[in-house]
Design an enzyme around this catalytic site. Structure first.
Site, PDB file in Angstrom:
ATOM      1  N   ASP A 443       0.861  -1.180   0.000  1.00  0.00           N
ATOM      2  CA  ASP A 443       0.000   0.000   0.000  1.00  0.00           C
ATOM      3  C   ASP A 443       0.900   1.233   0.000  1.00  0.00           C
ATOM      4  O   ASP A 443       2.102   1.135   0.277  1.00  0.00           O
ATOM      5  CB  ASP A 443      -0.889  -0.033   1.255  1.00  0.00           C
ATOM      6  N   ASP A 903      -1.344  -0.907   6.023  1.00  0.00           N
ATOM      7  CA  ASP A 903      -1.620  -0.410   7.369  1.00  0.00           C
ATOM      8  C   ASP A 903      -3.096  -0.161   7.633  1.00  0.00           C
ATOM      9  O   ASP A 903      -3.473   0.144   8.759  1.00  0.00           O
ATOM     10  CB  ASP A 903      -0.865   0.909   7.607  1.00  0.00           C
ATOM     11  N   ASP A 907      -6.511  -2.805   3.303  1.00  0.00           N
ATOM     12  CA  ASP A 907      -5.420  -3.701   2.931  1.00  0.00           C
ATOM     13  C   ASP A 907      -5.616  -5.112   3.463  1.00  0.00           C
ATOM     14  O   ASP A 907      -4.804  -5.997   3.191  1.00  0.00           O
ATOM     15  CB  ASP A 907      -4.080  -3.150   3.454  1.00  0.00           C
TER      16      ASP A 907
END
Length: 1196
Positions: A443, A903, A907
């Site tokens: 990410d 995080d 995700d």
């Protein structure tokens, strides 16, 4: 006028919207969700019919529970009970096929014709492993029971007979009214009825639920607030959705005094949260116990299996073939021997049909005939050779992984001081997979960047501000930014750079469109949000009194989104300070003047609209809708201006947005419009109906929002900087050198993602970019085909691809270790190009809209061909499930190991889809951490995790498995040779206990210690030369070739082990039990010397384990030979007195290990691996350092 009944919670960008969908769908694929009675756990369209809703009669728990029998508030996280522990635990353990194999062996040994070992002794290995695992599982479950008991016996105040009286949590039921005081934990999911604040506002901290430390606002409806605190009777009917996992959504309504009003996420407080900055709240219980959202979200992430362990099963199958072959040889040998000696069976010692005792005939011997005797011989040999399949290997691997995890957790270099978080191992069975990662899917926001937003640029009415504003010149105080608003009053906690030109524009007295647009722009920033202002008078601080004028108030903003906090702080810096928020209004300090705005309603941000809006009423009764959102969703709903002024502003703003994105800034567009009375009335009616609906509420609210989110006047745009985390460029470069491809999957717009990729060195200027932005299936197909044709990308099924891939896997890339070593570098190649041709590396940039057509159609293979040919892949504007789809694209089509790191909640699906999932303890809560296999504080730690710990763990576990195969096979082959020389009778020269202790006691501790501590290279060398990580890609520590080489070496060592004692004692009268004692000691010394030859780094504990293992073996042999009832009684005492005994052991060690030693020397001299070169360079460097330090020491 409709009071604000909708949610005041803006979810933290699109990530939180997807928790209910993406993460749950992946979880539901992995394991069956909990079912509570007959209630559904789905959160998409939970209520297809209004009749399926849950009815809660406030303050009437009997009526509430009589009909539906809702769950009580007692929770249970334990897996076992006292009654079902043994059967359930055994059932779970016997899911391992190897355990069933050993159980069958133990059962066979209980049959009289097959009792090779003592019946009790044969059960010992399996019982030992089962007991160790059961004790571990039982202890863990006992801790859960203790935690559950403490939690269930806590007390809360519950309304009983008109008074709030203490009641244990486990006895609270749905429908009861509970009172909570400040800093107390919420015992169940409750709809707020009232708070100590007259406006009905309450602050809660959800850290225990999602890990976020920011305070959240919750509101009690004004109708119920007045009723609760005026002492009236508490009653009403709440109709809400069935229990579900979605912690970011709640649908319900309440009937009270003949009125129906809506309930949403902002009106409910969840179990596990804490009440903060609020004296007390009163709420009605709607979900209790296992039906609370906290408990429904307590499921563990799906378990993953190590890739090396799957390979190990392949070799275990080969060992099973060897075992079957040896048993077949014994069986065939038995039938041939019996057939050849069938006329002499009565005279042979073992096969005669009658026993003789004191010269007289005794009882008959049970001779079952040649066919059955052969069959029994076959089964008996399976029992004798059972440890060919190493049961001890499973428990050894678990202990080794536990030890490895201990050192990974304790690694100070992976401790993040800023967040006070250390490395976490949440999965203990895939440590070695960290050493074989080929693809990293990352990410961007919060993973590569800090997710700490700073307001940098603003485009207001077509003019660009902040392009050349230095921080030091614009801050009033670099440490404590004080906002000048006439009289200095508000002190921001964060630093905000202020553009003097824009500030001057806001303070001009002359009216004008530009001034009005700027005023509306900052008013929208201050009002269109859900942040909570926290006020603290600084006069209490003596330090502040010296630095700041009196009566200055410090203000801080708490919110779920760092973007919103940055925007509100920026508005305050420019004189528009939000300092009060209630359920129905906000108060903004505009350049020293208080402006109260009534909040009529709010449409939250969602991933469909990609914007949020708030409807406010000004003191002069004017009503405006303020909107902010992504440029892709905002520019299409702006008004058309016949005069063309708006078009000029729009074009200028679009150019500014492109500029901001190219600089890596996150952008938002701000717009507004006035609402007429008729528009307001129409919207209010639809808004009230939609917000009180239990059926498709989200869709109805989106339709309602569309009525007012149109024909907007463009006010401007913002550019927010999200800084890169420390060490990200260096980490990405090291991963790339290690042969790992890093793909970035982000929800940000393309320009922003490209800019960030450039700044973190993921993209470089020499890369040729392939950009795929398709708006239809045909366009995507065309773009993919053109790119493949232009760069010569072949199909993944072609022969050339497979040949290149195999060549890449076999090749050795020697890192530049020292000046003395001449080393080669790998040429950069790309699919479709001639091998060895150096070309510009490719980078693929693709957006989420294109992925919609590609991943759901038959274009996946084309995308796979193109993407795997590129060095870098950058996916922009992707949804969470698209992230998981990209990971699955690689995972399902290659054997390469994948790692996903993120995080946020968006995700989770990606993390759970990858072979290894890593969560970042960041600003977006702990959803990613809770779903991950490993967790850390910063992205830069991934470099050390993979290159150091991943390499070590893979090398250790790979050697551990091969060594366990070897040490068990050499023992079994020794017994096999003995059986061939004893008429295939499956008799044993070793005692039963020696055979059992061999794997459990004699040889287990050294393998565990070496598996935890051994290091082929230092961490400095591994970090300095990332290409050494390629050893895992090439499977240098564990592969089929190594297995066969190990088996050949094992065959040789077993022959030496068996025949050397026979030759040395050829002319002696030594008995078979003495030879057995010699073999017991010799095989332990041999396998430990074999291990000692391969140990890379010796520690004190390693010495103790290896040499102590030999000492313990001698001690056990002495003890066993000292027991009179054993047939080997006293043998060791006679053996050790003979020089032949020691000469035999010496010859066994030397002759058995000499070929291995010779082959290692030749191979490492002529064909050294990267690891060997690096190790020798370490030794040379260490010697140089030691030599250079001696003169200095001598001079001192």
């Amino acid at each position: 006028m409709v009071s604000r009944g909708g949610s005041m919670e803006l979810q933290q960008n699109s990530s939180t919207f997807y928790v209910s969908r993406a993460s749950s769908q992946v979880q539901e694929k992995s394991h069956t969700p909990q079912r509570i009675h007959h209630k559904s756990m789905q959160f998409d369209d939970n209520l297809s019919h209004e009749d399926n809703s849950r009815l809660i009669y406030v303050n009437d728990p009997r009526k509430t529970n009589d009909k539906y029998e809702f769950s009580g508030n007692e929770i249970r996280t334990s897996k076992y009970t006292f009654i079902n522990f043994l059967p359930k635990n055994l059932f779970i353990q016997f899911h391992r096929v190897a355990y069933l194999y050993f159980l069958a062996i133990a059962v066979l040994n209980q049959l009289p014709p097959l009792a090779v070992f003592g019946r009790t002794v044969s059960l010992f290995p399996l019982l030992f492993v089962l007991c160790v695992t059961a004790i571990k599982d039982g202890y863990e479950d006992w801790r859960r029971h203790r935690s559950d008991r403490n939690e269930n016996n806590r007390e809360a105040l519950v309304l009983q007979s008109g008074k709030f009286l203490p009641k244990k949590w486990k006895k609270i039921r749905a429908g009861e009214v509970v009172k909570i005081f400040a800093d107390e934990t919420i015992p169940c999911d409750m709809v707020l009825l009232g708070t100590s604040d007259p406006s009905g506002i309450a602050y809660i901290q959800t850290m225990n639920l999602d890990g976020e430390s920011n305070l959240k606002t919750r509101y009690a409806r004004q109708e119920t607030t007045s009723m609760v605190f005026e002492g009236g009777a508490v009653s009403g009917l709440i109709r809400c959705e069935q229990p579900n996992r979605n912690i970011y959504e709640f649908k319900g309504n309440m009937e009270f005094n003949g009125h129906l009003f809506s309930l949403s996420q902002s009106n409910i407080i969840l179990r596990g949260c804490q009440l903060k900055n609020t004296e007390s709240v009163v709420g009605a219980v709607v979900y209790a116990g296992q039906e609370t959202k906290a408990m429904l979200n307590s499921a563990m992430s799906p378990s993953k299996r190590s890739r090396l362990e799957t390979y190990m099963n392949r070799e275990t199958l080969w060992l099973s073939v060897f075992l079957f072959t040896m048993c077949l040889v014994v069986g065939l040998g038995m039938v041939l021997w019996l057939q050849h000696n069938k006329n002499q069976l009565d005279t042979l010692p073992y096969y005669r049909k009658r026993y003789f005792k004191d010269g007289r005939p005794g009882k008959l011997y049970k001779f079952y005939g040649i066919p059955l005797e052969t069959f029994f011989s076959f089964l008996s040999s399976i029992i004798v050779f059972q440890i060919m399949i190493p049961i001890s290997l499973y428990i050894t691997m678990e202990l080794v992984r536990l030890g490895q995890s201990y050192f990974m957790i304790g690694d100070k270099n992976m401790y993040d001081s800023t967040s006070d978080s250390r490395f976490q191992c949440r999965s203990l069975n895939i440590n070695e997979d960290l050493g074989q990662i080929r693809y990293v899917f990352s990410d961007k926001t919060g993973t590569l960047t800090e997710n700490k937003m700073e307001f940098r640029r603003a485009s207001v009415y077509g003019r660009n501000y902040g392009s050349s504003v230095p921080m030091a010149d614009t801050l009033q105080d670099t440490n404590n930014a004080v906002v000048p608003v006439g009289r200095t009053r508000w002190k921001l906690k964060s630093e905000v750079a202020v553009d003097t030109e824009l500030m001057a524009l806001l303070h001009k007295e002359l009216p004008g469109d530009e001034k009005n647009a700027a005023h509306g722009f900052f008013l929208a920033l201050a009002a269109c949000n859900t942040v909570i202002p926290i006020l603290t008078r600084s006069s209490s601080s003596s330090y502040m009194e010296k630095e700041l004028p009196e009566n200055v108030e410090a203000i801080d903003y708490q919110g779920e989104s760092p973007d919103e906090q940055a925007l509100v702080a920026a508005a305050s810096a420019y004189g528009y300070t939000l300092f009060e928020r209630t359920s129905g209004h906000i108060v903004v300090d505009v350049n020293g003047k208080k402006l109260r705005l009534d909040v009529l309603g709010l449409h939250e941000f969602d991933s469909v609209r990609k914007r949020m809006s708030v409807v406010i009423r000004f003191p002069d009764n004017a009503v405006k809708v303020l909107v902010k959102g992504a440029d892709t969703s905002m520019l299409s709903i702006l008004r058309e201006d016949p005069a063309g002024i708006d078009d000029c502003v729009r074009h200028a703003t679009e150019s500014h947005l492109a500029e901001y994105s190219s600089e890596g800034l996150r952008t938002l567009v701000i717009a507004a419009r006035d609402l007429t009375e008729s528009e307001l009335e129409q919207w209010q009616n639809l808004y009230e109906d939609a917000s009180t609906s239990l059926n498709e509420r989200s869709a109805k609210l989106r339709q309602t929002a569309a009525l007012i989110e149109c024909n907007l006047q463009l006010l401007g745009a913002t550019g927010i900087e999200d800084k890169l985390q420390e060490g990200v460029p260096e980490a990405i470069e090291s991963l790339r050198q290690a042969g790992i491809k890093v793909w970035v999957l982000t929800g940000d717009k393309q320009e922003t993602a490209i800019s960030i990729a450039l700044s973190c060195k993921l993209l470089t200027s020499d890369m040729q970019r392939i950009i795929i932005n398709g708006t239809s299936e045909e366009e995507c197909r065309s773009l993919l085909s053109q790119a493949k044709a232009k760069y010569g990308v072949k199909s993944s099924s072609s022969r050339n691809w497979n040949q290149r891939w195999a060549h890449n896997a076999r090749s050795h890339y020697h890192p530049d270790i020292s000046d003395d070593a001449k080393l080669c570098h790998d040429p950069r190649w790309h699919a479709g190009k001639e091998e060895g041709a150096v070309t510009a590396p490719l980078a693929l940039v693709i957006d989420g809209n294109s992925l919609v057509y590609i991943l759901e159609k038959d274009l996946e293979s084309q995308l796979f061909d193109l993407a795997t040919s590129c060095m870098v892949v950058l996916c922009c504007r992707v949804a969470p499930l698209q992230k998981a789809g990209i990971v699955d694209l690689i995972k399902s089509r290659t054997d390469d190991m994948t790692l996903a790191i993120g995080d946020g909640a968006n995700d989770v699906s990606m993390i759970q889809m990858a072979d290894v999932g890593v969560g970042i303890s960041g600003q977006e809560g702990r959803q990613a951490v809770m779903a991950s296999d490993f967790a850390m504080g910063q992205f830069q730690f991934l470099k050390r995790l993979l290159l150091v710990h991943g390499h070590w763990n893979y090398q250790r576990i790979g050697y551990l498995v091969l060594y366990n195969f070897y040490k068990n096979a050499v023992f079994v082959l020794m017994l096999f040779w003995y059986i061939l020389c004893t008429a295939f009778s499956t008799t044993n020269a070793l005692t039963d206990w020696s055979s059992v202790f061999y794997s459990v006691i004699y040889t287990s501790v050294p393998t565990i210690v070496v598996g935890i501590l051994d290091k082929d290279l230092s961490h400095k060398t591994l970090l300095q030369y990332p290409k050494l990580y390629g050893a895992g890609h090439r499977q240098e520590s564990y592969n089929m070739s190594l297995f066969w080489i190990t088996m050949i070496d094992t065959l040789w060592q077993s022959l030496v082990l068996f025949y050397v004692p026979l030759l040395t004692y050829k002319e002696s009268t030594i008995d078979i039990w003495s030879i057995g004692s010699l073999w017991t000691v010799a095989v332990v010394i041999l396998v430990n010397m074999h291990l000692a030859m391969d140990i890379q780094r010796w520690y004190l504990l390693t010495h103790v384990a290896v040499w102590g293992s030999i000492a313990i073996t001698y001690a056990c042999v002495v003890v066993l030979d000292s027991i009179p009832i054993f047939p080997n009684y006293g043998t060791i005492y006679h053996l050790v007195k003979s020089p032949t005994y020691w000469i035999s052991i010496f010859l066994i060690i030397v002759v058995a290990l000499l070929p291995r030693f010779f082959c290692k020397v030749v191979y490492q001299s002529l064909w050294p691996s990267d690891i060997q070169i690096a190790k020798e360079a370490e030794i040379v460097r260490k010697d140089r350092d030691d030599f250079g330090s001696r003169p200095e020491q001598g001079s001192r």
